[in-house]
Write an enzyme that holds these catalytic residues in place. Structure first.
Site, PDB file in Angstrom:
ATOM      1  N   ASP A 531       0.795  -1.222   0.000  1.00  0.00           N
ATOM      2  CA  ASP A 531       0.000   0.000   0.000  1.00  0.00           C
ATOM      3  C   ASP A 531       0.827   1.272   0.000  1.00  0.00           C
ATOM      4  OD1 ASP A 531      -2.691  -0.360  -0.160  1.00  0.00           O
ATOM      5  OD2 ASP A 531      -2.931  -0.836   1.951  1.00  0.00           O
TER       6      ASP A 531
HETATM    7  C1  GLC Z   1      -1.582  -3.550   5.535  1.00  0.00           C
HETATM    8  C2  GLC Z   1      -2.840  -3.516   4.730  1.00  0.00           C
HETATM    9  C3  GLC Z   1      -2.774  -4.443   3.547  1.00  0.00           C
HETATM   10  C4  GLC Z   1      -1.513  -4.193   2.756  1.00  0.00           C
HETATM   11  C5  GLC Z   1      -0.300  -4.253   3.654  1.00  0.00           C
HETATM   12  C6  GLC Z   1       0.982  -3.911   2.938  1.00  0.00           C
HETATM   13  O1  GLC Z   1      -1.463  -4.786   6.165  1.00  0.00           O
HETATM   14  O2  GLC Z   1      -3.940  -3.896   5.519  1.00  0.00           O
HETATM   15  O3  GLC Z   1      -3.897  -4.271   2.738  1.00  0.00           O
HETATM   16  O4  GLC Z   1      -1.454  -5.164   1.750  1.00  0.00           O
HETATM   17  O5  GLC Z   1      -0.466  -3.343   4.714  1.00  0.00           O
HETATM   18  O6  GLC Z   1       1.056  -2.592   2.559  1.00  0.00           O
END
Ligand code: GLC
Length: 839
Positions: A531
């Site tokens: 993300d």
């Molecule tokens: C958090 C989010 C998830 C994402 C991860 C890596 O765990 O909930 O959706 O894939 O971060 O960024």
């Protein structure tokens, strides 16, 4: 049943952390509990009770965060997670003892009175919490749980006099309510208190129900608190209960110095439910028992049935037994007996339990994900992955959520990033949203076009894996013909375009096929799984490439099972195209590139200053088969060399050293934290799976052990997080607090580590044709045993490893008959013996 010989091949497991050596607590495997021996854990630990339908969090010092259906839109108790661990958080029980000098109080939870206790234990059980505390000559046991399928939180309180002389005792349970719209409670101190209402309903027999609602909900949803016996007085107004215009505190409520509470109803303000229950004089060795209820129903009239039921303590006991049965049945789906005790403990109890929790709460409600407003909800990618962790255990419950996710997929094929469950029920075309990408909506590029995508490149692909998992587990191919609407913002469900489940999956793949970048690789969109990396529109992601390829493999499997050869060929063509594009462009010399920006610059390459190599960049190409041969191995070896630490594999290295607006989110963290060079745990099981695909069972198991929370019970001053569940992240070696875990419970780590352990290390997985047994274990293991329920039958599996290899089934015997593969047939009933020899 294991044969005599197989028993020999599965040596007795070594004990995990010895009870005496553990500073904060120990695992009681027989009771399937973790037992805390001190309330002063390094950070607040918790447990979950009930489900998303009704339930929430119970922390280890008695704080409860309860909601019904939706933490943001229908919250019941006011739990403020950020306050210090010693503070009252929405609930407690006071025990009051009268002596010649007056009243003395303590709480069996320790918080909020902080009175010294002679003994304190908190048993973190399967969907229940139980405390055993001793003080002032009293032994107090409190058990909190939600009966399966109910809308009631029960609190069973038993006080035994162990002092030798009789004692006059009162029990005062208290709850504090939240406005149903959780965020409003924090942000609006005018409207909220004006609307919060608490009324008392005394009953003829001395029982009492306190009813609570925000005014506008009076006719739709009311909360209530009651107990099974006589309540002599109460308080509904926090100010009155604490006393002296709230100069009285939760540690020492001034009202508790009077025999009775003030019988304050509350027409506005901070609503609480405090009950005065006189246990009377408890004689030596005698026990007084009472049980409180906190529930929500449409009205008290509707609640009457449940209230009556749980006022009968026999029904409380029955409900507790039923809960235990639920878990026994759930866990019996897969049980293992390997030479490693910490592995057994996680795989048999704590990991599948955590998977049940993530399935319910997605990333919505924890002590880290606070469930306020529309910032989160049920995450599309998160829940799609969580579902794979419960698919063998509760496929039909999993299907309900799977269908909800499919219903927020757009007709174009991509998916909304998240949705609020209660809003989904309201069905007004406004229930899902595009997640963080909303924040960059207004940012334009040099030509005046949106600079960032408002869609994610990965969400829609995960669901292909989820549906394939369901189909393999159940064999119910008819699901593919069921029609489910697509999501069209602003339109009610009935007006939206519909498509069969198969059509939904096809559109997922088509979307990625039609959104390729310069190198022929799928676009990043606003983000892929990571993300925190949000490159402007046009960037390509090798993670999305691999996920797309994996989804294509899954689709080929589905089409094959349906007998549609033409479709299989078409998807195979798409797979080969993307595999070639990847191999032509993404090899950096010693490992795979992670992203290309819109101008073709590589990220996760050796020439980069920060973020030279990424973990997912190496594991996923192996998982999806687009990396093969020497490069697959070299990528994984580079990962081992550059990213592995004793506490887990880092997600990248080196971390960015300061905020760089061009890369955004990732550089908001200091180096070593979260996605910026931290051990982002979710990525670790993918490394394990990739290693099993390469046949390196020793490595896979090493990666497994180094993140096993059960094995951290002896280093909790470093790890700090709950040892009975995976946290989301551990600080990496660029950080001073290397090894510290945070963000417990709600992490994709749970589902994927469970899949890695059961489907790839133990190697037992569902296929369209039967149950595959394809272990990839540490060479030191002489074998193991496992029980697996699959499509109505129970498979008792014994694996022998006489030559101490990691992988490779030399022989499989099913019910005494040797078969020519490593797939045990579908039986639909009965118990079947499967004997496997590796070699
Ligand atoms: C958090 C989010 C998830 C994402 C991860 C890596 O765990 O909930 O959706 O894939 O971060 O960024």
């Amino acid at each position: 049943m294991a044969t005599k010989q197989s028993k020999k091949s599965a040596p007795k497991a070594k004990k995990v952390a010895a009870k005496s050596a553990a500073k904060y607590g120990y695992f009681d495997d027989a009771k399937k509990e973790y037992v805390l021996t001190t309330p002063a854990t390094p950070i607040k630990w918790c447990n979950y009770v009930g489900t998303l339908n009704f339930g929430g969090i119970v922390d280890t010092t008695g704080g409860t965060l309860v909601c019904k259906g939706d933490p943001a839109l229908n919250r019941i108790t006011k739990y403020i997670a950020q306050m210090p661990c010693s503070d009252f958080k929405a609930s407690t029980v006071y025990i009051r003892v009268k002596d010649a000098k007056g009243y003395k109080i303590f709480s069996p939870f320790y918080v909020p009175t902080l009175t010294k206790l002679d003994k304190w234990e908190c048993h973190v059980g399967l969907s229940y919490m139980r405390w055993n505390a001793e003080a002032m000559g009293l032994k107090v046991q409190v058990t909190i749980f939600v009966p399966t399928g109910s809308n009631t939180l029960l609190q069973d309180i038993q006080v035994t006099n162990v002092s030798g002389a009789s004692k006059e005792v009162d029990i005062i349970p208290v709850y504090e309510f939240s406005h149903f719209e959780a965020e409003k409670q924090l942000t609006n101190a005018d409207w909220v208190p004006q609307t919060m209402t608490l009324k008392a309903h005394p009953e003829k027999d001395g029982c009492l129900v306190l009813e609570q609602y925000a005014y506008m909900k009076r006719d739709f949803a009311v909360n209530y608190v009651t107990a099974n016996g006589k309540v002599s007085s109460f308080d509904g107004d926090r100010r009155v209960f604490l006393g002296h215009n709230e100069m009285g505190s939760w540690a020492n409520p001034l009202s508790l110095q009077n025999k009775e509470l003030n019988n304050s109803e509350c027409d506005r303000g901070d609503n609480i439910a405090a009950l005065m229950i006189h246990a009377g004089k408890i004689a030596a060795k005698k026990t007084f028992r009472t049980c409180t209820q906190l529930g929500q129903e449409q009205s008290l009239k509707v609640a009457a049935k449940a209230i009556k039921k749980y006022r009968d303590l026999k029904n409380v006991d029955k409900a507790f037994d039923e809960l235990a049965k639920f878990w026994e049945n759930y866990l019996s789906t897969i049980q293992v007996n390997t030479p490693d005790a910490a592995f057994n403990s996680m795989v048999n109890v704590h990991n599948p339990r955590q998977c049940h929790t993530t399935k319910n709460w997605s990333r919505y409600l924890s002590l880290y994900q606070l469930g306020y407003g529309t910032s989160r909800g049920i995450g599309y990618r998160d829940s799609s992955q969580d579902l794979m962790g419960v698919m063998s255990h509760m496929p039909e419950e999993a299907l309900v959520l799977t269908k909800n996710l499919l219903s927020v997929q757009r007709p174009e094929g991509n998916a909304m990033h998240q949705y609020a469950p209660l809003a989904l029920e309201e069905d007004n075309g406004n229930e899902a949203n595009a997640g963080d990408s909303r924040e960059k909506k207004g940012v334009l590029d040099e030509n005046g076009n949106p600079a960032y995508a408002d869609w994610y490149g990965d969400d829609h692909l995960w669901i292909v894996l989820t549906v394939a998992n369901y189909l393999r587990e159940t064999g119910k191919m008819e699901l593919l013909n069921e029609e489910i609407p697509f999501y069209e913002a602003g339109k009610k469900r009935a007006q939206r375009e519909k498509g069969t489940v198969l059509e939904h999956l096809k559109r997922s793949l088509k979307f990625s096929r039609e959104h390729l970048g310069k190198h022929g690789l799928p676009l990043l969109g606003f983000a892929d799984w990571n993300d925190c990396m949000n490159l402007p529109l046009g960037a390509e992601s090798t993670f999305n490439t691999a996920l797309y390829a994996k989804a294509l493999l899954e689709m080929m499997g589905i089409e094959e099972a349906l007998g549609d050869k033409e479709a299989v060929e078409m998807y195979k063509g798409w797979y080969e195209d993307v595999k070639k594009a990847f191999n032509d462009s993404a090899w950096d010399g010693k490992w795979w590139t992670r992203w290309f920006d819109k101008d073709g610059n590589g990220y996760g390459v050796s020439s980069a200053k920060y973020g030279k190599i990424y973990c997912n960049g190496q594991s996923w190409p192996v998982i999806s088969g687009i990396a093969f041969g020497d490069r697959a191995v070299q990528g994984m070896d580079s990962l081992n060399k550059l990213l592995n630490t004793k506490y887990g594999v880092k997600s990248s290295t080196p971390g960015y050293r300061g905020f760089e607006p061009a890369v955004g989110g990732i550089s908001t963290y200091p180096p070593g934290a979260k996605e910026n060079g931290g051990i982002f745990l979710h990525t670790n099981p993918w490394v394990m799976i990739a290693e099993t695909i390469l046949g390196r069972g020793d490595k896979a198991f090493e990666y497994y052990c180094q993140i096993n929370p059960a094995s951290k019970n002896g280093i909790l001053d470093i790890f700090e997080s709950e040892p009975y569940c995976y946290p989301q992240n551990i600080l990496g070696d660029e950080h001073k607090q290397f090894g510290m875990g945070r963000n417990a419970w709600l992490s994709g780590t749970s589902s994927w580590t469970y899949q890695a352990a059961t489907q790839f290390i133990i190697g037992i997985r569902a296929s369209f044709d039967g149950l595959v047994v394809d272990p990839c274990i540490p060479s030191a293991w002489a074998g193991f045993e496992a029980t697996r329920k699959f499509r109505g039958a129970t498979y008792q599996i014994t694996v022998k490893n006489p030559n101490h290899v990691c992988k490779g089934v030399a022989k499989m015997v099913v019910d005494g008959q040797e078969i020519d593969s490593n797939v045990a047939p579908v039986f639909t009933k009965g118990i079947h013996k499967v004997e496997v020899t590796l070699g």
